[in-house]
Scaffold this motif. Structure first.
Motif, mmCIF file in Angstrom:
data_model
loop_
_atom_site.group_PDB
_atom_site.id
_atom_site.type_symbol
_atom_site.label_atom_id
_atom_site.label_comp_id
_atom_site.label_asym_id
_atom_site.label_seq_id
_atom_site.Cartn_x
_atom_site.Cartn_y
_atom_site.Cartn_z
ATOM 1 N N UNK A 247 0.484 -1.271 -0.281
ATOM 2 C CA UNK A 247 -0.295 0.397 0.053
ATOM 3 C C UNK A 247 0.938 1.068 -0.352
ATOM 4 N N UNK A 248 2.192 0.725 0.362
ATOM 5 C CA UNK A 248 2.578 1.947 0.429
ATOM 6 C C UNK A 248 3.962 2.070 -0.387
ATOM 7 N N UNK A 249 3.561 1.707 -1.537
ATOM 8 C CA UNK A 249 4.981 1.867 -2.881
ATOM 9 C C UNK A 249 5.241 3.148 -3.488
ATOM 10 N N UNK A 250 6.168 3.369 -3.868
ATOM 11 C CA UNK A 250 6.828 4.916 -4.196
ATOM 12 C C UNK A 250 7.572 5.038 -5.547
ATOM 13 N N UNK A 251 8.049 3.858 -5.237
ATOM 14 C CA UNK A 251 8.776 3.198 -6.594
ATOM 15 C C UNK A 251 8.455 2.134 -7.475
ATOM 16 N N UNK A 252 7.800 2.240 -8.542
ATOM 17 C CA UNK A 252 6.597 0.887 -9.518
ATOM 18 C C UNK A 252 7.567 0.316 -10.559
#
Length: 418
Positions: A247-252
């Motif tokens: 839920x807290x992804x910053x870089x995908x």
């Protein structure tokens, strides 16, 4: 008073300089000479040997050593980056997941913050290339895909058992001609990965549709069930469920590798459009950096995906729009991504390959004069400048550059050589 020089009287700074000249085994021997010497020689340089570790998942010896090194909160718990390596010509022992799970349990108890900063999955001795051409004596792509699946499943089972949080996960994104097939995500759906992925900030994945042939019987036909649309839908839902644990992804970073381009079943056709389901089912409100490679989708889907985030970096390579135009996507980026500072675009397709209205040369010569490059990179305030493009009016000329470009594309995005 004894004025003779003593080893344990060496100042800490001098001891550190000595340790920089020693191999790890020699430093370990030095530490055995006394408690004071052990303390002084076990500082920054010595500890750095434990921050990055690699475990070959098919090596029982390495797996047991990892369990031992991480027990009792020893130096093994200084780990910051763990790399798990699969070997196509070796199979994982039956207890690989158990031993990895015990190692990660030890790390959860011993690491600062009870969190592993980085975990990477890679394949060694896989499919090899020279000048973008397949080398005949390298591993087959089928064995690489099977090994990747084993490595991934063992890793996820270990994470599930240990419940160790991780901050960065790389699933074969740094390996050429190696991806995780979507059906393997379906096999781990029942694992509880929430504890391990809930703090994940960076995720890189290379994916493909399911393998059509198994290793033992490559000529066998797929069952009707495996070809059915419902199978493709099950597998695309599996990647969404996995992403929803983060839920807290910053870089995908998502990369798609095509295993076949002809005789596509309903299942494979559905899997190739996995990004459509991701855009529909997943939201990433904290995402700052997004990289998409090899994706097939539509302009409407891309826009729907982008509207839920405020990016400062976007990269897109080898994206094929089956419907719509990039023009709408580019306009949205420059007008609504207020924090955008980095844009990289390369080999984007609508009906044809697009050429940017910018300085530079195309990847290969055509029958008409060049009209601009196929790659565009902008940073800083330039990232939000209008992005314009057009199509070439001619056709590609046969050339060394064109041949290299096609071979490089095949190497990066498939299909693999048989």
């Amino acid at each position: 008073m004894d004025l003779r020089p003593r080893l344990d009287g060496i100042p800490m700074e001098i001891m550190e300089n000595i340790v920089t000249l020693l191999a790890l085994s020699d430093t370990c021997s030095l530490r055995l000479t006394g408690r004071e010497v052990s303390t002084k020689s076990s500082q920054g340089i010595f500890k750095s040997h434990f921050r990055n570790k690699t475990i070959t998942t098919s090596s029982t010896e390495q797996l047991h050593r990892a369990v031992s090194m991480t027990q009792r909160q020893g130096f093994g718990c200084l780990l910051e980056h763990l790399t798990l390596v699969g070997l196509p010509k070796s199979r994982n022992p039956k207890d690989a997941a158990v031993l990895l799970g015990q190692t990660m349990k030890n790390l959860r108890l011993g690491l600062a913050g009870c969190c592993l900063p980085s975990l990477s999955l890679v394949i060694a001795d896989g499919v090899k290339f020279e000048d973008y051409s397949f080398i005949e004596d390298s591993s087959s792509w089928q064995s690489v895909w099977e090994t990747a699946a084993e490595c991934f499943e063992a890793s996820m089972r270990a994470l599930s058992v240990s419940e160790i949080p991780i901050e960065s996960l790389d699933v074969f994104s740094g390996v050429t001609c190696c991806s995780l097939s979507l059906d393997r995500l379906a096999t781990i759906q029942d694992l509880n990965l929430s504890a391990s992925l809930q703090r994940l900030k960076r995720l890189s994945m290379s994916l493909s549709h399911h393998m059509v042939y198994d290793l033992e019987n490559r000529e066998s036909e797929e069952s009707e069930e495996m070809q059915a649309l419902t199978t493709g839908e099950r597998n695309t839902r599996a990647i969404c469920k996995f992403l929803q644990h983060c839920p807290v992804l910053e870089d995908l970073q998502l990369h798609w590798y095509t295993l076949r381009t002809t005789n596509l079943t309903n299942a494979i056709s559905e899997e190739e459009l996995f990004f459509d389901r991701v855009a529909q089912s997943c939201q990433f409100p904290f995402l700052k950096r997004c990289t998409l490679k090899g994706i097939r989708t539509s302009a409407a889907t891309l826009l729907s995906f982008l509207r839920h985030m405020q990016l400062n970096s976007i990269e897109m390579e080898e994206i094929q729009l089956q419907l719509g135009e990039f023009r709408l996507v580019f306009d949205y980026l420059v007008k609504h991504m207020e924090q955008l500072e980095h844009v990289h675009l390369n080999d984007l397709w609508e009906r044809r390959l697009i050429y940017f209205d910018a300085p530079g040369e195309p990847h290969f010569p055509g029958s008409e004069p060049p009209i601009g490059p196929n790659t565009l990179t902008r940073t800083g305030t330039d990232a939000r400048m209008p992005i314009k493009y057009q199509y070439s009016r001619g056709y590609a000329l046969g050339s060394v550059k064109a041949s290299q470009w096609r071979r490089k594309k095949d190497m990066q995005y498939g299909p693999p050589s048989e």
